[in-house]
Scaffold this active site. Structure first.
Site, PDB file in Angstrom:
ATOM      1  N   ASP A 170      44.398  39.428  36.708  1.00 25.59           N
ATOM      2  CA  ASP A 170      43.191  39.159  37.488  1.00 25.59           C
ATOM      3  C   ASP A 170      42.127  40.228  37.291  1.00 25.59           C
ATOM      4  OD1 ASP A 170      44.801  37.139  38.422  1.00 25.59           O
ATOM      5  OD2 ASP A 170      44.846  37.832  40.503  1.00 25.59           O
ATOM      6  N   ASP A 254      36.777  37.350  38.153  1.00 24.25           N
ATOM      7  CA  ASP A 254      38.151  37.789  37.947  1.00 24.25           C
ATOM      8  C   ASP A 254      38.473  37.562  36.478  1.00 24.25           C
ATOM      9  OD1 ASP A 254      38.256  38.222  40.660  1.00 24.25           O
ATOM     10  OD2 ASP A 254      39.998  36.943  41.029  1.00 24.25           O
ATOM     11  N   HIS A 303      41.056  30.929  38.641  1.00 20.91           N
ATOM     12  CA  HIS A 303      41.896  31.391  37.542  1.00 20.91           C
ATOM     13  C   HIS A 303      42.304  30.210  36.659  1.00 20.91           C
ATOM     14  CE1 HIS A 303      42.998  35.026  40.300  1.00 20.91           C
ATOM     15  NE2 HIS A 303      41.713  35.017  39.934  1.00 20.91           N
ATOM     16  N   ASP A 305      44.472  29.988  34.057  1.00 21.58           N
ATOM     17  CA  ASP A 305      45.713  29.941  33.287  1.00 21.58           C
ATOM     18  C   ASP A 305      46.823  29.081  33.874  1.00 21.58           C
ATOM     19  OD1 ASP A 305      45.948  31.756  35.335  1.00 21.58           O
ATOM     20  OD2 ASP A 305      46.620  33.432  34.101  1.00 21.58           O
ATOM     21  N   CYS A 407      50.036  35.557  35.062  1.00 22.35           N
ATOM     22  CA  CYS A 407      49.314  36.291  36.105  1.00 22.35           C
ATOM     23  C   CYS A 407      49.899  37.682  36.342  1.00 22.35           C
ATOM     24  CB  CYS A 407      49.357  35.524  37.421  1.00 22.35           C
ATOM     25  SG  CYS A 407      48.582  33.908  37.400  1.00 22.35           S
TER      26      CYS A 407
END
Length: 423
Positions: A170, A254, A303, A305, A407
């Site tokens: 992040d 992020d 995010h 991913d 992550c």
């Protein structure tokens, strides 16, 4: 004292050997007169009379320890986060917009306090085992510093307590030999960078570039204080309209909203990444890298991913529940689009900060090895059909803190060269 510059690309070893040879020849006549600026100048230079080496202020380094261009080259060194001392963030407007209504009572009760102790203990043990398995697979594992995240802090614009250093992806992005610190968008994560600074300074001293994106003030103007979310339908409607809890008051992002494929990086505008943040990255990385903005049918974008995870050259996992609106451009580029199977994680397992689709949030150790959830048997079969060996690890309790294997890590060094995979 000799100095070898941080070199990028597949010829790094040959260039370093060439430079060392030239410098050793020179040392027979005395001290090095100056630090060389390029391999060609070192090779062309003639022996000098002895002079003081006052310009050489750093130790010998044969190769920069930081070098990564994509998500799938052979992984050699990685940062793995820590669950120790993790705190539930205070239930502020930006946290509310990034969490589902079923967990709002949890945040209202535990915000600013530790995550449930038994759950946290199990998460710590899972990540320790993950580190052991990575080491067994030949990967050097580094960890951030343990920090007391319960301390309250105050800036001229807000008051908050901290959260954790569990998700390096992040906050840190490696592009080539550069480490980029993301500015973040949650007030509870304002000082998260402190846990990583000892590591980053070490990498910097050994030749890595180090960039910190502009730190936002996180004043009230950065957030839509009246962001109208009540149902999943509200979220879908707002996301489709391009409305998010973060405004364009100042840059924020992020790092986990970006995913790398050599000279091309893909990013989404999300609840934590605004267009100003994306534009800062675009200007910073130009002209060597190109930033592509893509979007998804996602009611809660945060995010990229667990929605769009690139796992090989021209190979991407695309979440079937969150289809990519620009998928045709990947197909035209000859990419293979793989839709992962529905996750098997049970409904009653707490996922306070994420969705079940952490099953596709995998970490590639190289093109033919992947670290994947030990419980997700259907995705094991998917990878086996792709000819990829699965390294199975159980991090279910760690998942509850908001992330899967991708992550929980930031790759520091992958053995590969800078290439173009998107045309």
């Amino acid at each position: 004292m000799l100095r070898v510059r941080c070199l990028r690309g597949g010829s790094r070893g040959a260039e370093a050997a060439h430079l060392i040879g030239a410098m050793l020849g020179r040392s027979l006549t005395g001290w090095v007169q100056r630090a060389f600026q390029s391999t060609s100048s070192a090779a062309a230079a003639q022996p000098q009379h002895a002079v003081e080496d006052e310009h050489v202020t750093e130790p010998v380094h044969q190769e920069c320890p930081v070098c990564s261009y994509n998500e799938w080259d052979l992984l050699e060194e990685v940062i793995v986060g820590r669950a120790e001392n993790a705190q539930v963030p205070p239930f502020t407007v930006e946290v509310k917009a990034n969490t589902y209504e079923k967990y709002w009572s949890f945040y209202q009760k535990h915000g600013g306090q530790s995550f449930p102790a038994d759950h946290l203990k199990k998460a710590v043990a899972e990540i320790e085992e993950m580190c052991n398995i990575l080491s067994h697979e030949g990967v050097t594992v580094r960890r951030p510093e343990p920090i007391n995240w319960s301390l309250e802090y105050k800036t001229p614009d807000f008051t908050s307590s901290g959260m954790y250093a569990a998700m390096p992806r992040d906050i840190l992005m490696v592009v080539g030999n550069e480490i980029i610190e993301a500015p973040m968008a949650w007030r509870a994560r304002f000082f998260e960078y402190r846990a990583y600074r000892p590591l980053i300074k070490e990498y910097f001293r050994k030749g890595a570039k180090w960039t910190t994106a502009p730190k936002p003030t996180m004043a009230d103007e950065l957030y839509d204080q009246d962001y109208p979310i009540r149902t999943v339908e509200d979220r879908h409607k707002l996301a489709a309209q391009g409305k998010f809890v973060t405004t364009e008051h100042e840059p924020c992002f992020d790092a986990a909203d970006f995913i790398r494929a050599g000279r091309d990086l893909f990013v989404q505008r999300s609840q934590v990444t605004n267009y100003m943040g994306i534009e800062w990255m675009r200007r910073h990385l130009a002209p060597d890298y190109k930033i592509h903005i893509i979007s998804f049918k996602d009611p809660n974008p945060m995010h990229i991913d667990a929605t769009f995870n690139i796992i090989g050259p021209g190979l991407v996992l695309s979440n079937p529940d969150r289809p990519c609106r620009q998928i045709e451009m990947f197909k035209k580029a000859g990419w293979t689009i793989v839709k992962p199977p529905t996750p098997l994680i049970p409904d009653d397992h707490p996922l306070w900060m994420s969705s079940k689709w952490l099953s596709m949030n995998v970490l590639m150790l190289d093109e033919k090895r992947v670290m994947v959830d030990a419980n997700e048997t259907t995705i094991h079969k998917m990878f086996e059909n792709l000819g990829i060996k699965t390294i199975k690890v159980n991090i279910r309790h760690a998942n509850s803190l908001g992330g899967g294997f991708h992550c929980w890590t930031t790759d520091v060094r992958r053995r590969g060269t800078l290439q173009s995979y998107f045309h």
